[in-house]
Design an enzyme around this catalytic site. Structure first.
Site, PDB file in Angstrom:
ATOM      1  N   HIS A 343       0.510  -1.606   0.455  1.00 27.41           N
ATOM      2  CA  HIS A 343      -0.355   0.367  -0.104  1.00 27.41           C
ATOM      3  C   HIS A 343       0.850   1.109   0.038  1.00 27.41           C
ATOM      4  O   HIS A 343       1.968   1.008   0.590  1.00 27.41           O
ATOM      5  CB  HIS A 343      -0.685  -0.065   1.248  1.00 27.41           C
ATOM      6  CG  HIS A 343      -0.601   0.135   2.070  1.00 27.41           C
ATOM      7  ND1 HIS A 343      -0.558   1.560   2.907  1.00 27.41           N
ATOM      8  CD2 HIS A 343       0.047  -0.607   3.432  1.00 27.41           C
ATOM      9  CE1 HIS A 343       0.195   1.396   4.563  1.00 27.41           C
ATOM     10  NE2 HIS A 343       0.480   0.082   4.444  1.00 27.41           N
ATOM     11  N   ASP A 353       5.862   2.721   6.782  1.00 27.58           N
ATOM     12  CA  ASP A 353       4.185   2.072   6.677  1.00 27.58           C
ATOM     13  C   ASP A 353       3.803   2.642   6.296  1.00 27.58           C
ATOM     14  O   ASP A 353       2.763   4.042   6.400  1.00 27.58           O
ATOM     15  CB  ASP A 353       3.650   1.739   8.658  1.00 27.58           C
ATOM     16  CG  ASP A 353       1.940   1.325   7.921  1.00 27.58           C
ATOM     17  OD1 ASP A 353       1.686   0.081   6.954  1.00 27.58           O
ATOM     18  OD2 ASP A 353       1.600   0.654   8.884  1.00 27.58           O
ATOM     19  N   GLU A 390      -5.117   1.699   2.053  1.00 33.70           N
ATOM     20  CA  GLU A 390      -5.205   0.556   2.687  1.00 33.70           C
ATOM     21  C   GLU A 390      -5.387   1.034   4.680  1.00 33.70           C
ATOM     22  O   GLU A 390      -6.322  -0.468   4.449  1.00 33.70           O
ATOM     23  CB  GLU A 390      -3.703  -0.259   2.346  1.00 33.70           C
ATOM     24  CG  GLU A 390      -3.687  -1.306   3.176  1.00 33.70           C
ATOM     25  CD  GLU A 390      -3.341  -1.414   4.376  1.00 33.70           C
ATOM     26  OE1 GLU A 390      -2.702  -2.640   5.663  1.00 33.70           O
ATOM     27  OE2 GLU A 390      -3.132  -0.449   5.146  1.00 33.70           O
ATOM     28  N   GLU A 391      -5.165   1.825   4.655  1.00 34.10           N
ATOM     29  CA  GLU A 391      -5.086   2.169   5.949  1.00 34.10           C
ATOM     30  C   GLU A 391      -6.090   2.297   6.719  1.00 34.10           C
ATOM     31  O   GLU A 391      -7.048   2.508   7.947  1.00 34.10           O
ATOM     32  CB  GLU A 391      -4.502   3.704   6.216  1.00 34.10           C
ATOM     33  CG  GLU A 391      -2.524   3.717   6.047  1.00 34.10           C
ATOM     34  CD  GLU A 391      -1.798   2.771   7.524  1.00 34.10           C
ATOM     35  OE1 GLU A 391      -3.003   2.060   8.120  1.00 34.10           O
ATOM     36  OE2 GLU A 391      -0.830   2.240   7.048  1.00 34.10           O
ATOM     37  N   ASP A 419       3.903  -5.652   3.140  1.00 29.14           N
ATOM     38  CA  ASP A 419       3.241  -4.273   4.044  1.00 29.14           C
ATOM     39  C   ASP A 419       4.624  -3.884   5.814  1.00 29.14           C
ATOM     40  O   ASP A 419       4.833  -5.152   5.913  1.00 29.14           O
ATOM     41  CB  ASP A 419       2.309  -4.384   4.159  1.00 29.14           C
ATOM     42  CG  ASP A 419       1.185  -3.297   5.275  1.00 29.14           C
ATOM     43  OD1 ASP A 419       2.163  -2.328   5.599  1.00 29.14           O
ATOM     44  OD2 ASP A 419       0.083  -3.404   5.577  1.00 29.14           O
ATOM     45  N   HIS A 505       1.592   4.576  12.415  1.00 32.37           N
ATOM     46  CA  HIS A 505       0.596   5.657  12.862  1.00 32.37           C
ATOM     47  C   HIS A 505       1.124   7.258  12.809  1.00 32.37           C
ATOM     48  O   HIS A 505      -0.288   7.754  12.962  1.00 32.37           O
ATOM     49  CB  HIS A 505      -0.539   4.775  12.878  1.00 32.37           C
ATOM     50  CG  HIS A 505      -1.084   3.308  12.061  1.00 32.37           C
ATOM     51  ND1 HIS A 505      -2.168   3.081  12.077  1.00 32.37           N
ATOM     52  CD2 HIS A 505       0.098   3.224  10.748  1.00 32.37           C
ATOM     53  CE1 HIS A 505      -2.078   2.073  10.689  1.00 32.37           C
ATOM     54  NE2 HIS A 505      -1.045   1.746  10.495  1.00 32.37           N
TER      55      HIS A 505
HETATM   56 ZN   LIG Z   1       0.329  -0.921   6.852  1.00 35.78          ZN
END
Ligand SMILES: [Zn+2]
Length: 697
Positions: A343, A353, A390-391, A419, A505
């Site tokens: 992603h 990420d 994706e998130e 990922d 995140h």
């Molecule tokens: Zn991810």
């Protein structure tokens, strides 16, 4: 030149090492060619190039639906074009509200407005740029003020414990800590139990100072670090459940969607502590105490909080998302394809990420494009994908899988997922048991930055006995393989290099964090890309697809004993003997297929034979799908692995059977066992067909 020298040396290695280098599904002549191609291609991924991609792709926060995320699409497409790769962008319009304002405060004792944004950190340039508000994706809207209750991880069993203490969250604001379950389950349970709002916070025990020094002194989460993330439970655009969000597709109204109805925001432990330390009521039950420096209490109150979320759902909830594709066409079996994807969206700069996964895909694409300059072409088509949103709940990959399901069902031979490909040095891999031996073979081929091969370092770190292989992960859920695996039954594999996850995140998941802590020299990014390159080539060029259904059947056999145990505990008369017998049959068929395959490859089987064999092989795992899906979730058609619907992260094996056991339904359990056994029989029959095909020359 280098590779010829290596091949000469190979004869001098011990037999066991030579055996490890054998190439499943290749004739001797093609294996020799393949070794050359792989050796050349895995030399190309470079730390300098990986670092340059990473810096560029993580230079700004690129949340799905924003202009910055459209820029990452353009970057990826421009790179692929530069290398001569044919490209495509697919656009889907999805229901994805973005926040307009997010506020949280303590109302009493002593009112305090919380600063929610993550403050800039000296030396980390992207920490001072615009950031995405701290709200969970698909939070409900609302402005609520109420007493606070601490609900531990917010698991189903945590609410049962609260019940037993006579404490209810009805009309209250729940505070749950991250960990042990997918955050969407925390939101669902809070709402189900009547909470009017939810804070989800990062406890220092899970990824903060209890685990190590905090950013910027160390890699772990500091008091202001916030874990954003979606709370959507189903996969894909919630306005088009089970079908693609193409132009003109019918849409559900928001009141028909499976989404949260209460406001949910993530906070750091700095703010959480300002709520939790004033809570009274019973002391934290056993296991509920976190890492903050006071004894936790459950409440309710006397702490009162306010939580207010407003978003753009009334004015512009629909936003375009963009998946990108690069294609290298196969020469012998051009309709069949192997795909690698990662992603491209993030919640912040996203260096780990998932810029790291995007970089792995890009470097594999460059390596393979470069190989084509010598005139080489793969036998099957290779596809390099990057997914959007994706998130938010696997939106980009799910809409694509639903859009292209016919072609994927017919022709996709494998999907490889990237990922968080690199945020440390510890290798892990997993996926469908049919591809695990191939992934181990490739790990034996790729050098590890710490010396030896990825496989040897992996073995060392997992400390398994000589007779065992390092453990590999099952495909539960939580990333873009879900549509391919759970919905369509396509074999999948994934891998990456893990480490401290303290900026997950957060705005601090940055290039600076990566160069200080995650992968300072970008050598693990490079290793992940080398593995991707070799995996793609190995699968794309095989004469006979290298699935291992002996390992598959042996893995499945382990899942029977827990079912027997559950049946015994319930004193049911149900029996797993039919299931056992069909798995035994699968293993026997796999063994005789393997022998027939190797005999045929030794005699250079003609292309037509290989074509028929591969067609039959593609049906083995597809046979383990049920078109009407699980009773709990019809989109999930694969009956082997699924994410537990009560947890979201934990994996459940044989879900049709184990969900029947969980529902305490003896006769359903028996009929689901029979159903599953019949599907293993079908898979065994597909292998028998493959054996017949490969034996006809
Ligand atoms: Zn991810």
């Amino acid at each position: 030149m280098q590779i010829r020298y290596a091949l000469l040396l190979l004869g001098a290695l011990p037999a066991s090492v030579f055996a490890q280098q054998s190439m499943v599904g290749y004739s001797a002549a093609n294996a020799a060619k393949e070794r050359d191609v792989e050796a050349n291609a895995i030399n190309r991924p470079s730390p300098a190039v990986a670092s340059a991609h990473s810096r560029e792709l993580s230079k700004e926060t690129h949340v799905a639906g924003t202009p910055a995320q459209a820029r990452t699409r353009d970057y990826v497409i421009a790179q692929m074009k530069k290398w001569g790769i044919e490209t495509e962008v697919r656009t889907y319009d999805v229901w994805m509200p973005h926040p307009v304002s997010v506020k949280a405060s303590r109302v009493s004792p002593s009112p305090k407005e919380f600063a929610l944004a993550e403050p800039p950190i000296a030396g980390d340039p992207t920490s001072s740029l615009a950031q995405y508000p701290t709200v969970n994706g698909y939070s409900g809207e609302g402005d609520v003020t109420a007493d606070v209750v601490y609900v531990n991880y917010g698991l189903i069993e945590d609410y049962a414990q609260l019940d037993s203490m006579g404490i209810s969250v009805k009309g209250k604001i729940a505070v749950a800590r991250y960990g042990r379950s997918f955050r969407g389950i925390k939101a669902r349970e809070a709402e189900k139990h009547g909470a009017v709002g939810l804070f989800i916070y990062s406890d220092p025990q899970d990824d903060g100072f209890v685990q190590g020094d905090v950013y910027p002194d160390g890699p772990m989460r500091n008091p202001n670090g916030v874990q954003r993330g979606s709370i959507l439970n189903p996969d894909g655009d919630p306005s088009t459940p089970g079908y693609a969000s193409t132009a003109g597709a019918p849409r559900l109204r928001p009141d028909q969607m499976e989404i949260s109805h209460i406001p949910v925001i993530p906070i750091g432990y700095g703010n959480a502590s300002e709520l939790l330390k004033f809570l009274k009521g019973p002391g934290a039950p056993r296991g509920w105490q976190g890492g903050l420096a006071f004894h936790y209490h459950v409440g309710p109150g006397p702490v009162k909080a306010r939580l207010a979320v407003k978003d753009d759902r009334a004015t512009k909830a629909m936003k375009p998302i963009f998946d990108t594709f690069g294609f290298v066409r196969g020469t012998e079996f051009p309709d069949q394809f192997v795909m690698v994807g990662g992603h491209r969206d993030g919640w912040g700069p996203g260096a780990a990420d998932n810029v790291s996964g995007t970089v792995s895909v890009l470097e594999a694409a460059r390596s393979i494009a470069e190989e084509m300059k010598s005139g080489w072409r793969p036998k099957r088509t290779i596809v390099f994908a990057t997914w959007d949103a994706e998130e938010w709940g696997l939106l980009g990959s799910t809409e694509y899988v639903e859009d292209d399901s016919l072609r994927l069902s017919k022709n996709a031979v494998a999907y490889l997922n990237q990922d968080v490909a690199a945020q440390g040095s510890r290798f892990s891999g997993g996926g469908s048991p049919s591809l695990r031996p191939t992934l181990r073979d490739i790990a034996r081929l790729v050098p590890d930055p710490a010396g030896g091969t990825v496989y040897s370092q992996w073995r060392k770190a997992s400390a398994v006995p000589d007779t065992a292989e390092p453990a590999m992960g099952d495909p539960g859920g939580g990333s873009d393989f879900a549509g391919f695996y759970n919905h369509l039954g396509i074999p999948i594999a994934e891998w990456g290099f893990g480490g401290a996850g303290g900026v997950y995140h957060s705005q601090y998941d940055s290039y600076t964090w990566m160069t200080k802590f995650g992968d300072p020299k970008f050598v693990y990014h490079t290793a992940a890309a080398k593995i991707g390159t070799a995996m793609l080539l190995r699968i794309a060029d095989a004469d006979v697809l290298p699935y291992d259904y002996v390992e598959y059947a042996r893995t499945m056999r382990h899942y029977i004993a827990p079912i027997d145990k559950a049946i015994g505990e319930h004193h049911w008369t149900a029996s797993t003997s039919a299931l056992s017998a069909s798995i035994d049959r699968l293993e026997r068929e796999a063994q005789s297929f393997n022998a027939a395959r190797d005999a045929a490859l030794a005699k250079n089987a003609p292309k037509q034979t290989l074509e028929r064999t591969n067609q039959a092989l593609l049906q083995v795992e597809r046979s383990l799908l049920r078109s009407q899906g699980l009773k709990t979730r019809s989109w999930f058609r694969n009956l082997i692995y699924v994410a537990d619907e009560n947890n979201g992260y934990a994996n459940m094996v044989f879900p049709s059977v184990n969900e029947a056991i969980r529902a305490n339904d003896a006769s359903l359990t028996q009929s689901e066992i029979a159903d599953l056994a019949s599907r293993f029989d079908k898979a065994a029959q597909a292998l028998a067909d493959a054996r017949t095909a490969v034996s006809q020359m």
